[in-house]
Design a protein around this motif. Sequence first.
Motif, PDB file in Angstrom:
ATOM      1  N   VAL A 286     -20.757 -41.656  68.165  1.00  0.00           N
ATOM      2  CA  VAL A 286     -19.954 -42.256  69.304  1.00  0.00           C
ATOM      3  C   VAL A 286     -18.517 -41.599  69.636  1.00  0.00           C
ATOM      4  CG1 VAL A 286     -18.947 -43.844  67.964  1.00  0.00           C
ATOM      5  CG2 VAL A 286     -19.271 -44.572  70.073  1.00  0.00           C
ATOM      6  N   THR A 287     -18.059 -41.052  68.711  1.00  0.00           N
ATOM      7  CA  THR A 287     -16.709 -40.320  68.708  1.00  0.00           C
ATOM      8  C   THR A 287     -16.830 -39.250  69.704  1.00  0.00           C
ATOM      9  OG1 THR A 287     -15.943 -41.301  66.683  1.00  0.00           O
ATOM     10  CG2 THR A 287     -14.595 -39.506  67.499  1.00  0.00           C
ATOM     11  N   ARG A 288     -18.012 -38.438  69.444  1.00  0.00           N
ATOM     12  CA  ARG A 288     -18.122 -37.276  70.237  1.00  0.00           C
ATOM     13  C   ARG A 288     -18.537 -37.676  71.836  1.00  0.00           C
ATOM     14  NH1 ARG A 288     -23.141 -33.742  70.770  1.00  0.00           N
ATOM     15  NH2 ARG A 288     -22.488 -31.644  71.352  1.00  0.00           N
ATOM     16  N   LEU A 289     -19.319 -38.762  71.885  1.00  0.00           N
ATOM     17  CA  LEU A 289     -19.522 -38.938  73.403  1.00  0.00           C
ATOM     18  C   LEU A 289     -18.465 -39.678  73.913  1.00  0.00           C
ATOM     19  CD1 LEU A 289     -23.288 -40.779  72.696  1.00  0.00           C
ATOM     20  CD2 LEU A 289     -22.670 -39.013  74.284  1.00  0.00           C
TER      21      LEU A 289
ATOM     22  N   ARG B 283      -7.116 -45.880  69.733  1.00  0.00           N
ATOM     23  CA  ARG B 283      -5.982 -45.526  69.403  1.00  0.00           C
ATOM     24  C   ARG B 283      -6.138 -44.160  68.594  1.00  0.00           C
ATOM     25  NH1 ARG B 283      -3.706 -49.820  65.222  1.00  0.00           N
ATOM     26  NH2 ARG B 283      -2.097 -48.101  65.196  1.00  0.00           N
ATOM     27  N   ALA B 284      -6.966 -43.813  67.853  1.00  0.00           N
ATOM     28  CA  ALA B 284      -6.994 -42.563  67.133  1.00  0.00           C
ATOM     29  C   ALA B 284      -7.229 -41.598  68.166  1.00  0.00           C
ATOM     30  CB  ALA B 284      -8.350 -42.417  66.222  1.00  0.00           C
TER      31      ALA B 284
ATOM     32  N   SER C  20       0.428 -40.497  75.860  1.00  0.00           N
ATOM     33  CA  SER C  20       0.825 -41.900  76.011  1.00  0.00           C
ATOM     34  C   SER C  20      -0.091 -43.133  75.748  1.00  0.00           C
ATOM     35  CB  SER C  20       1.842 -42.134  77.008  1.00  0.00           C
ATOM     36  OG  SER C  20       1.378 -41.807  78.348  1.00  0.00           O
ATOM     37  N   PHE C  21       0.329 -44.065  75.231  1.00  0.00           N
ATOM     38  CA  PHE C  21      -0.859 -45.201  74.994  1.00  0.00           C
ATOM     39  C   PHE C  21      -0.059 -46.478  75.183  1.00  0.00           C
ATOM     40  CE2 PHE C  21      -2.647 -48.003  71.954  1.00  0.00           C
ATOM     41  CZ  PHE C  21      -4.147 -48.062  72.069  1.00  0.00           C
ATOM     42  N   THR C  22      -0.971 -47.462  76.043  1.00  0.00           N
ATOM     43  CA  THR C  22      -0.497 -48.618  76.270  1.00  0.00           C
ATOM     44  C   THR C  22      -1.890 -49.472  76.019  1.00  0.00           C
ATOM     45  OG1 THR C  22       1.192 -47.949  77.713  1.00  0.00           O
ATOM     46  CG2 THR C  22       0.415 -49.991  77.751  1.00  0.00           C
TER      47      THR C  22
ATOM     48  N   ALA D 233      -1.250 -41.449  59.420  1.00  0.00           N
ATOM     49  CA  ALA D 233      -1.145 -39.916  59.183  1.00  0.00           C
ATOM     50  C   ALA D 233      -1.515 -39.088  60.421  1.00  0.00           C
ATOM     51  CB  ALA D 233      -1.934 -39.624  57.875  1.00  0.00           C
ATOM     52  N   LEU D 234      -2.374 -39.422  61.419  1.00  0.00           N
ATOM     53  CA  LEU D 234      -2.885 -38.765  62.500  1.00  0.00           C
ATOM     54  C   LEU D 234      -1.577 -38.027  62.995  1.00  0.00           C
ATOM     55  CD1 LEU D 234      -5.571 -40.714  64.136  1.00  0.00           C
ATOM     56  CD2 LEU D 234      -5.846 -38.833  62.608  1.00  0.00           C
TER      57      LEU D 234
END
Length: 306
Positions: free
Chosen positions: A6-9, A35-36, A44-46, A176-177
């Motif tokens: 699912v991460t790859r898709l 988020r990751a 940028s993330f909202t 830590a990312l």
Amino acid sequence: MGKEAVTRLTLAGILSGGHVLLEDAPGTGKTMLARALAVSLGLSFTRVQFTPDLLPGDVTGVSVYRPATGTFEFVRGPVFTGVLLADEINRATPRTQSALLEAMGEGQVTESGITHRLPAPFVVIATQNPVEHEGTYRLPEAQLDRFTLRLSVGYPSVEEEVRMLGRLQGEHPIAALRAVSGPAELLAAQAAARGVHVSADLRRYVSSLAARTRAHPQVTLGGGPRASLALQSVAQALAWMDGRAFVTPDDVQLAAPGVLAHRLSLGIEARMGGVGGEQVVREVLAAEPVPVESGAGGAASPVGRS
């Protein structure tokens, strides 16, 4: 943890320039995945928590009158970001859900007749609980069609959950990312993915799959041209992620369930019989002949390329 597919898709959906809808039960990691990816891509993330009292202007922005100047000033909403997490999108009213249509389809917001461009790249990752859960609204077809992919995260295995519990004893792993790219790199990757070769036979294969969904006896509304475009672009992104300059039928088949299933409206008999869009897509994939070119080992290769 343990959700490589699912991460790859999801990443392929972003590389295709599209938007992703994550549908699953609460607590399966939908928000964490969004988020990751935002942190890793350096965007940028909202996050907007969609609730029944959320208004369209709370998402896109509003014009505010400034007495000092006697003019209206547009105050940008949270949609002006790199990655917008529309959390539990189906808990908001259809009016608020539709506020995202222009942003997702055109990359802009129009307010009081004035168009405001969104930053590039712009990605919506929305989460939703299954429609049978209390307090949810069904997303309209036009809104669903704007999502390139609908994916399910699913529960981890016992072994994966044990590993997860161990990792979460100390500092949260997302802290830590570190970013491995930025907006410019992502735009370049999106352009490179669009340049991946798609043979004429594979373009016909993509179109035939969408046409079969429209002709399926249990489907009242099948995938349209936007579905075909999304299927091709996600297949190109998957090929690019594998380091290939051409798309294979395997890329199309891997992308098809996530791209097509949520775009299908099923008849009442199908719904009462427990038939879902994923099942219809599996039947369509099984029925449509796969384009094959003779080559080493019988592997599919780009038709027409030397």
